[in-house]
Design an enzyme around this catalytic site. Structure first.
Site, PDB file in Angstrom:
ATOM      1  N   SER A  58       0.856  -1.191   0.000  1.00  0.00           N
ATOM      2  CA  SER A  58       0.000   0.000   0.000  1.00  0.00           C
ATOM      3  C   SER A  58       0.894   1.244   0.000  1.00  0.00           C
ATOM      4  O   SER A  58       1.737   1.400  -0.884  1.00  0.00           O
ATOM      5  CB  SER A  58      -0.951  -0.035   1.196  1.00  0.00           C
ATOM      6  OG  SER A  58      -1.887   1.011   1.117  1.00  0.00           O
ATOM      7  N   ASP A 108      -8.092  -4.739  -6.119  1.00  0.00           N
ATOM      8  CA  ASP A 108      -7.721  -3.691  -5.167  1.00  0.00           C
ATOM      9  C   ASP A 108      -8.650  -2.492  -5.335  1.00  0.00           C
ATOM     10  O   ASP A 108      -8.742  -1.927  -6.430  1.00  0.00           O
ATOM     11  CB  ASP A 108      -6.272  -3.274  -5.426  1.00  0.00           C
ATOM     12  CG  ASP A 108      -5.711  -2.358  -4.348  1.00  0.00           C
ATOM     13  OD1 ASP A 108      -6.481  -1.608  -3.718  1.00  0.00           O
ATOM     14  OD2 ASP A 108      -4.489  -2.395  -4.132  1.00  0.00           O
ATOM     15  N   HIS A 118      -7.093  -5.339  -1.298  1.00  0.00           N
ATOM     16  CA  HIS A 118      -5.982  -4.443  -1.025  1.00  0.00           C
ATOM     17  C   HIS A 118      -4.933  -5.124  -0.146  1.00  0.00           C
ATOM     18  O   HIS A 118      -5.148  -5.327   1.044  1.00  0.00           O
ATOM     19  CB  HIS A 118      -6.487  -3.168  -0.359  1.00  0.00           C
ATOM     20  CG  HIS A 118      -5.431  -2.125  -0.190  1.00  0.00           C
ATOM     21  ND1 HIS A 118      -4.665  -1.669  -1.239  1.00  0.00           N
ATOM     22  CD2 HIS A 118      -4.993  -1.450   0.906  1.00  0.00           C
ATOM     23  CE1 HIS A 118      -3.814  -0.767  -0.800  1.00  0.00           C
ATOM     24  NE2 HIS A 118      -3.995  -0.614   0.495  1.00  0.00           N
TER      25      HIS A 118
END
Length: 557
Positions: A198, A446, A480
């Site tokens: 991330s 995602d 994610h």
């Protein structure tokens, strides 16, 4: 043995193909090791606050836990700042260093074990010495409490805190880590790695450009390298959902979004040769998806979507544009993981009462866009209603260009301090000269950063001759960083180490089900494994047990 001069390393690296590891002399002994309790570093501005020997337990080895602070100062906004860090130095050290870069807005010193959701064993447990930092600000500072839900973003009012968050703290922390390694073990590490997902993946790609001469291997998951642009997408999403319902939490029910996921599977599941609940060939899928086929011909019912709902989804997935039609971020692919709880949590509705159940993009995302990623920053009140209102009135002609703006003491724009300097034309010059290697992975579903954006970045780097440096893996169904209807555990770090240290360039990676993932479909065998292929290859079923990675081969698209 006399260590090789850096210039010779660059010249030798140029002589070796992608199948060979870069030559590296063993790290020399530097001095007598220093006991854990006596650890210190002779570096200006660095203060060790504690050093404690930790016994083995809970899957972690015996190690020395060091905590400290660097560059303590008062910010332009009158608040106190410092780069907080902790480092864990295992007793049984494998002579490798891992720089753990963390996600979100940072602001907390996450335990330095190197853990990522994609592997069951932490790097610390594998013998790595690991460092972690808060990137130069403390989200729990009492001085920010009045900012409410935006308290983790208000460091954006200080230019140096922005810079530290973007890249500068990473350079400082690396130097501190090297000093601690030399002091405690009496020697430098033989290999330096970095890993994160991330925002941590963004840190990793920024470091691959800014600090590429320091690392032998870098692992970047779901890399938000265009994070300010992705924040503009958040505002675009909020305004898209408002076209379907005034209350964005009611724009789509879970069943509505599951209709979309089922439609994608029905059109695309078998494109890789096996109908197994996975869209294995993402690129081939996109032309097959037609949301108009889901649109109600009459009144809304459980088997269809309204015209405003279809339009809202199409607008969101096409990505943000200004009134002249210029693309402001990226488009998004259709994948079966759109029905996951993680996708809903980020995009449509959370389960967090203090957020008024608003999605993450409308609360935390709004704080980041207002305080950090637009210049000058906007001090938005930290209530759910105020943050949502900021996103609702965000103007894509007037406000979106502010991610490129500078103002007064804010001498670097958000794109300058957040993105790799060569983001539009990636070269990774220093990493490649060192012979360093980079593995990037990204979930196809995602909801935060578009996997299309990452794929295009990888294509550009490969076109620039970076194929000997990069392997990129898309993960079907994954949300994610982890989760979703996906096989989302795979040893990317082991593959990176083998590439760096043994010259074995990774091919397919075996991915397995995470037993802790609550979103594994009921029909999947809990021992399912799948093959992840380096882009642009696709995993195709060639026969054999349907639940086994060995039944697939990597093939040209």
């Amino acid at each position: 043995m006399t260590p090789l001069h850096p210039t010779r390393l660059v010249l030798l690296a140029a002589l070796f193909s992608a199948g060979c590891s870069s030559p590296r002399a063993p790290a020399p002994d530097i001095g007598m090791p220093v006991a854990c309790a006596e650890l210190s570093v002779a570096m200006p501005g660095v203060r060790i606050t504690s050093a404690e020997a930790m016994a083995a337990g809970q899957g972690q080895p015996a190690h020395c836990l060091v905590r400290g602070r660097a560059d303590e100062r008062q910010g332009l906004d009158g608040r106190p700042y410092a780069i907080g860090f902790e480092m864990r130095l295992p007793v049984d050290w494998n002579r490798r260093f891992l720089h753990q870069v963390n996600g979100g807005n940072d602001g907390a010193v996450v335990p330095a074990n190197g853990g990522l959701g994609i592997w069951p064993t932490t790097p610390l447990a594998r013998g790595f010495a690991v460092i972690s930092s808060d990137s130069g600000h403390n989200a729990d500072d009492p001085a920010t409490a009045a900012a409410g839900l935006a308290r983790g973003n208000v460091f954006g009012l200080d230019p140096q805190a922005r810079r530290d968050y973007g890249y500068a703290a990473d350079g400082r922390i690396y130097d501190i880590a090297q000093a601690l390694l030399r002091r405690h073990y009496g020697r430098a590490p033989e290999r330096n790695y970095m890993a994160g997902c991330s925002n941590g993946g963004r840190h990793a790609l920024v470091a691959a450009t800014r600090y590429g001469d320091r690392y032998d291997g870098i692992l970047a998951g779901a890399p938000g390298f265009n994070l300010p642009k992705a924040a503009v997408q958040h505002a675009w999403d909020v305004q898209s959902w408002q076209r379907a319902a005034t209350d964005i939490r009611q724009a789509f029910s879970p069943a509505d979004i599951q209709l979309v996921a089922s439609h994608v599977l029905a059109r695309c599941d078998a494109l890789d040769g096996l109908a197994d609940g996975v869209v294995g060939d993402l690129a081939a899928c996109q032309s097959k998806v037609d949301l108009k086929a889901l649109q109600c011909s009459g009144a809304k019912n459980a088997a269809c979507l309204t015209a405003p709902q279809v339009g809202a989804l199409q607008r969101s997935f096409a990505g943000p544009r200004d009134s002249a039609g210029r693309q402001l971020y990226s488009d998004w692919p259709w994948d079966a993981g759109v029905g996951s709880g993680d996708w809903r949590f980020w995009k449509l509705e959370s389960t967090v009462p203090p957020w008024d159940r608003l999605p993450l993009i409308a609360v935390m995302g709004a704080g980041s866009l207002s305080y950090l990623f637009t210049t000058p920053p906007t001090a938005t009140p930290g209530t759910p209603a105020d943050l949502l209102a900021f996103m609702t009135r965000f103007d894509f002609d007037r406000d979106a260009p502010k991610i490129y703006a500078t103002s007064g003491p804010f001498s670097e724009s958000a794109m300058q301090f957040m993105a790799p300097p060569d983001v539009d034309d990636p070269q990774l010059t220093t990493l490649r000269a060192r012979g360093g290697k980079l593995i990037v992975y990204h979930g196809h579903s995602d909801p935060v950063f578009s996997v299309n954006d990452t794929r295009r970045w990888a294509d550009k780097l490969q076109a620039n001759g970076g194929g000997d440096t990069l392997r990129y893996y898309g993960v079907p169904g994954m949300a994610h960083c982890q989760g979703g209807p996906a096989t989302d555990q795979f040893d990317a770090l082991g593959a990176l180490m083998a590439w760096v240290e043994q010259g074995r360039a990774p091919a397919g990676l075996t991915a397995r089900i995470n037993p802790a993932n609550p979103e594994i479909p009921a029909g999947w065998h809990r021992e399912r494994s799948r093959l992840l292929c380096p882009h642009p290859q696709v995993a195709r079923y060639v026969g054999g047990p349907a639940e086994a990675a060995e039944s697939f081969r990597c093939a040209a698209p």
